[in-house]
Design an enzyme around this catalytic site. Sequence first.
Site, PDB file in Angstrom:
ATOM      1  CE  LYS A  77       6.156  17.351  -6.475  1.00 44.31           C
ATOM      2  NZ  LYS A  77       5.241  16.191  -6.413  1.00 44.31           N
ATOM      3  CB  SER A 152       5.754  14.603  -2.866  1.00 42.62           C
ATOM      4  OG  SER A 152       5.219  14.575  -4.171  1.00 42.62           O
ATOM      5  CB  SER A 176       2.167  13.918  -4.726  1.00 46.31           C
ATOM      6  OG  SER A 176       2.995  13.156  -3.917  1.00 46.31           O
TER       7      SER A 176
HETATM    8  N1  GLN Z   1       2.814   9.837  -0.727  1.00 45.75           N
HETATM    9  C1  GLN Z   1       2.965   8.986  -1.865  1.00 45.75           C
HETATM   10  C2  GLN Z   1       4.375   8.451  -1.931  1.00 45.75           C
HETATM   11  O1  GLN Z   1       5.121   8.743  -1.074  1.00 45.75           O
HETATM   12  C3  GLN Z   1       2.575   9.701  -3.107  1.00 45.75           C
HETATM   13  C4  GLN Z   1       3.667  10.434  -3.742  1.00 45.75           C
HETATM   14  C5  GLN Z   1       3.259  11.074  -5.027  1.00 45.75           C
HETATM   15  O2  GLN Z   1       2.090  11.080  -5.414  1.00 45.75           O
HETATM   16  N2  GLN Z   1       4.247  11.563  -5.744  1.00 45.75           N
HETATM   17  O3  GLN Z   1       4.720   7.739  -2.808  1.00 45.75           O
END
Ligand code: GLN
Length: 478
Positions: A77, A152, A176
């Site tokens: 990532k 994400s 994420s």
């Molecule tokens: N969807 C969550 C957020 O927007 C989780 C993001 C993540 O785990 N980096 O914060």
Amino acid sequence: MFSFTTIKDYHAALQVNQLSCAQVVDFYLSQIEKNSSLHSFLEVFREEAKQRALELDTSRAQGIPMGKLHGVVVGIKDVLCYKDHKVSAASKILENYTAVYSASAIEKLLSEGAIIIGRQNCDEFAMGSSNENSAFGPVKNGLDPDKVPGGSSGGSAVGVQMDMCMVSLGSDTGGSVRQPADFCGVVGLKPSYGRISRYGLIAYASSFDQIGIFSKSVEDAAIVLETIAGQDEMDSTVSNLPVPTYSQLTIGTPKKVAYFKETISHPDLDPEMKTQFIAYIKELEQNGYTVEAIDFSLLSYVVPTYYVLTTAEASSNLSRYDGVKFGHRTQQSISDLTELYKLSRTEGFGEEVQRRILLGTFVLSAGYFDAYFTKAQQVRKQLVNFTEDFFSKYDILISPTVPSTAFNLGENHQTPTQMFLADIYTVYANLVGIPAISIPLFKHSNGMPFGLQVMSASFHEEALFAFSATQMNKNHSA
Ligand code: GLN
């Protein structure tokens, strides 16, 4: 044609010279090419990966023992620093920034023979649940390109889903890794907080962030975890507990399972997913597990608590991107330093990141600190106490990973809070620091896959792996 099953099988084929790393890298490069419209990768390390494959083939031919991840093709990532390679957090503010050192997890991958094939698209600074917040364009779900892959770490999930890499590393602050794994039909693991060093992981919310792993099997996630976990003098929050050989699955399958009543009575849970989850519980009971329904009155607090605390931490972490120390600097004419900061940050950060910085600054401001930040910390403490008590009675906690299957691109744009609800089942594990994995057990009649989320007590990943491997294998033979 090469077809990947598990690292173990791949290694067996290499050992009898049925395959070479060079052939395998060529296969993955062609898969990346074929699936380029999904936009999983921001950059492919083509020549470098080919070169490394040749070196590994030579070392094997010379009889040098293979590392644990010898020839394993890994995607990373775009929030993980890899020395002398670009890393941008999918943000304009870090566009063209080159990492000056490698994340500890990356160092460990390389020292065990992994081949890093490229950096993968994600939501900007890992903020989002659909991968639509990338400054470089969204990622699409390989099973249906009209649908989001989740976020994400969407690029990393699609990378494994469409055989563009064998495994990938993402980051999980509130879901994420698990949520995109669920949407894409792959395995996604978030280990205990402090299991893997965060050194070299671009910070979103430091008391929540963990590096996570995408794979096709539970066994592969376990091999990668045992390679990258453990003590690191560069991260004071990492645990010095010894790292078990997770992949040997030495413990028996834990049998004391529970779920929270509120997760399945939640109005946002898709009715068919609910029916399948209840049928699955019955099946577990028939197979000798005890499954209890537990009250969890705090469920409605987890999303607000998560968003108060993570935005507060993000507003502090992201203050370093000021156009002076780090990040894009405005080219417009400016009259003072404040204007330089303001314009650089306005130009560099996307809408969602700006929203979270503002929200985080607000909850930390003098007049509101106690009402929001302190309150949220108190809820987090209550959740931790509840969790300790829970795991003194049960081995495993299960839930759906996400309340719905993958939604359409553009569908959840009306209000940001609608998108936040995709995280309702995943943020709890980050709030309390426990490990959690999503395993692709189910299929919806709409054609999309969905996962089971399995959680265990902190630093009891062995229990989580043993349970999940049994469930996956049972499913495959069915
Ligand atoms: N969807 C969550 C957020 O927007 C989780 C993001 C993540 O785990 N980096 O914060």
